[in-house]
Enzyme design. Structure first.
Site, PDB file in Angstrom:
ATOM      1  N   GLN A  51       7.041  75.654  19.256  1.00  0.00           N
ATOM      2  CA  GLN A  51       6.004  75.960  20.231  1.00  0.00           C
ATOM      3  C   GLN A  51       6.308  75.345  21.600  1.00  0.00           C
ATOM      4  O   GLN A  51       7.170  74.478  21.742  1.00  0.00           O
ATOM      5  CB  GLN A  51       4.649  75.456  19.724  1.00  0.00           C
ATOM      6  CG  GLN A  51       4.160  76.193  18.487  1.00  0.00           C
ATOM      7  CD  GLN A  51       2.811  75.686  18.015  1.00  0.00           C
ATOM      8  OE1 GLN A  51       2.723  75.018  17.006  1.00  0.00           O
ATOM      9  NE2 GLN A  51       1.768  76.004  18.762  1.00  0.00           N
ATOM     10  N   HIS A  52       5.556  75.813  22.593  1.00  0.00           N
ATOM     11  CA  HIS A  52       5.463  75.220  23.937  1.00  0.00           C
ATOM     12  C   HIS A  52       6.676  75.435  24.830  1.00  0.00           C
ATOM     13  O   HIS A  52       6.575  75.238  26.040  1.00  0.00           O
ATOM     14  CB  HIS A  52       5.216  73.704  23.863  1.00  0.00           C
ATOM     15  CG  HIS A  52       3.991  73.287  23.137  1.00  0.00           C
ATOM     16  ND1 HIS A  52       2.736  73.773  23.427  1.00  0.00           N
ATOM     17  CD2 HIS A  52       3.824  72.382  22.138  1.00  0.00           C
ATOM     18  CE1 HIS A  52       1.849  73.193  22.636  1.00  0.00           C
ATOM     19  NE2 HIS A  52       2.478  72.359  21.841  1.00  0.00           N
ATOM     20  N   ASP A 102       5.442  77.785  15.141  1.00  0.00           N
ATOM     21  CA  ASP A 102       5.888  77.256  13.851  1.00  0.00           C
ATOM     22  C   ASP A 102       4.750  76.724  12.995  1.00  0.00           C
ATOM     23  O   ASP A 102       4.719  76.941  11.783  1.00  0.00           O
ATOM     24  CB  ASP A 102       6.986  76.211  14.036  1.00  0.00           C
ATOM     25  CG  ASP A 102       6.638  75.119  15.029  1.00  0.00           C
ATOM     26  OD1 ASP A 102       5.493  75.065  15.540  1.00  0.00           O
ATOM     27  OD2 ASP A 102       7.535  74.293  15.325  1.00  0.00           O
TER      28      ASP A 102
END
Length: 481
Positions: A81-82, A239
């Site tokens: 992520q991110h 995830d």
């Protein structure tokens, strides 16, 4: 043809260190083939990766799956992520991706919170108070420090979006992953125009957010991938949302995941909004919510301590009063982006094994401290804690979580839950089922349960005391001295 009972699907996990692919029988959940290939991450001041390595790793992982991948009817990608992926007009990376554990944007995160109404307003609007991990903070850092790269950017993607777009040619994302950007409003489930305007980010650069269960596209021709024409591609997700699907989570069941980062989360029917910033109010991949707390330092940090001591990672020893806060990459929970590791209470009789155990204790303490905030009023606080991730296979991790939580700990036997969750999402395209229900049919959460032991209140109090007393030092960071 394979001997599978149902159609085959592919689930992908593109993580920090590698990309994994599983070919799964949609009827039974049996993994019929698998592959894995690594990619690199920079060290030093930042954490960056070339997205093209993710694609190359995906192609290699699929090649390792052999003929089974060619039989697959659908594929889905779960990803770290991110991360901030910036692409030019040709779809090529403008620069390496800034990963979730790159904390250089901590000053920008602080300014964003203050400039757009403060923590309470952010939590109510987006569900989360952005920190250095969030994509919005990373874009602000890029615009400030590398304005030419920001101006050259014609598309902004998350890691899993990048691979989905390479597969399909479609610029899409999903609610689970986009909820970790900081520019998606959880209340309206739309991109937040005020945030994007403040960031100077044109919403036309962002992917379309597809609905749960919606087909994102089909695999394009010309890539040399082992898929038949018309193979369906799901939206994919982040995830943690993928792992929640992979476990078939029902609301209120707590999960503790031990990987490069550590996370605690649970599915909730209530939209979270924690103004302290400890709990991120993420969406899940189905239509519910996934309140989550994340630490930056987990298995890699403890393994680094073991290496420094010249010990095997399982060579822990009980006793002693040493405290080790393994904040080797700064920390997100608690929010100490400039922190470094801290050792307190060292004595002549302290052993190397006790030091290593203290590293485990420090890592788990941070996660358990957020668990009560993650669980809402509907949660069963006596139910087993599902322990997953690479660290969950380690005896020292299992016993540390058991001792410091005081809860029963369940060890799902299914491996690669992110990829399995992605596979369940792909299977849902074919059957019309809820992907979490598919995973429950696959019985992915089954595994032994470790009975609870008395909670180690003395160690918890000692770590908490050191953390509180050392807070000014940890907040200041090494670069300020």
């Amino acid at each position: 043809m394979s001997a599978a009972e149902g159609p085959l699907v592919v689930g992908v996990d593109t993580s920090t260190q590698s990309t994994k692919a599983l070919v799964v029988d949609a009827a039974t959940g049996q993994v019929v083939a698998s592959g894995q290939a690594p990619h690199t991450v920079t060290t030093g001041g930042g954490r960056e990766s070339d997205p093209r390595q993710w694609w190359d790793a995906l192609c290699e992982a699929l090649r390792q799956c052999g003929d089974a991948a060619h039989e697959a009817a659908a594929i889905s990608v779960g990803g770290q992520q991110h991360g901030l992926v910036t692409l030019d007009e040709r779809g090529e990376p403008v620069r390496p991706a800034l990963l979730w554990n790159d904390v250089r944007s901590a000053p920008q995160a602080h300014r964003l919170v203050e400039e757009l109404g403060g923590p309470k307003v952010w939590a109510e609007r987006t569900g989360s108070v952005p920190g250095a991990s969030f994509t919005a903070s990373k874009w602000a850092w890029l615009a400030e420090h590398e304005p030419e790269a920001a101006r050259a950017t014609r598309a902004v993607r998350l890691p899993h979006d990048y691979l989905t777009e390479r597969l399909t040619g479609q610029a899409v994302t999903d609610r689970g992953d986009v909820s970790g950007t900081g520019w998606w409003a959880s209340g309206t489930e739309r991109y937040d125009e005020d945030t994007l305007a403040h960031l100077g980010l044109d919403p036309a650069l962002l992917p379309r957010v597809v609905r749960p269960g919606e087909v994102a596209g089909t695999v394009r021709d010309g890539h040399g991938l082992p898929f038949s024409k018309g193979t369906l591609v799901a939206s994919g997700t982040g995830d943690n949302a993928a792992a929640a699907l992979g476990l078939g989570l029902l609301p209120g069941t707590p999960v503790l995941s031990l990987g490069t980062s550590g996370t605690v989360y649970a599915v909730s029917r209530h939209r979270p909004a924690d103004p302290t910033g400890t709990v991120a109010g993420f969406a899940d991949a189905r239509g519910d919510w996934l309140p989550l707390a994340c630490t930056l330092n987990c298995t890699l940090a403890v393994d680094r301590v073991a290496a420094l001591l010249g010990l095997d990672r399982e060579a822990v020893a009980p006793g002693g009063s040493v405290t080790l806060l393994p904040f080797l990459d700064g920390e997100r929970t608690p929010n100490l982006p400039n922190a470094s590791g801290l050792l307190h209470g060292l004595r002549h009789d302290t052993t190397a094994g006790q030091l290593l155990q203290a590293a485990y204790d420090g890592a788990v303490h941070s996660l358990l401290g957020a668990l009560d905030l993650v669980l809402d009023e509907d949660a069963d606080r006596d139910s087993p804690l599902l322990l997953i991730g690479g660290g969950a296979r380690g005896h020292a991790w299992q016993q540390t979580v058991r001792r410091l939580s005081g809860r029963p700990v369940q060890l799902p036997m299914a491996k690669e839950l992110v990829a399995l969750g992605a596979a369940a999402q792909a299977a849902g395209l074919l059957t019309g089922e809820d992907p979490a229900a598919i995973a429950r049919r696959w019985n992915t959460a089954a595994g032994p349960v470790l009975e609870p032991v008395s909670r180690d209140e003395e160690t918890l109090a000692r770590i908490g005391g050191v953390l509180s007393d050392a807070a000014p030092l940890l907040e200041r960071g090494t670069e300020d001295r």
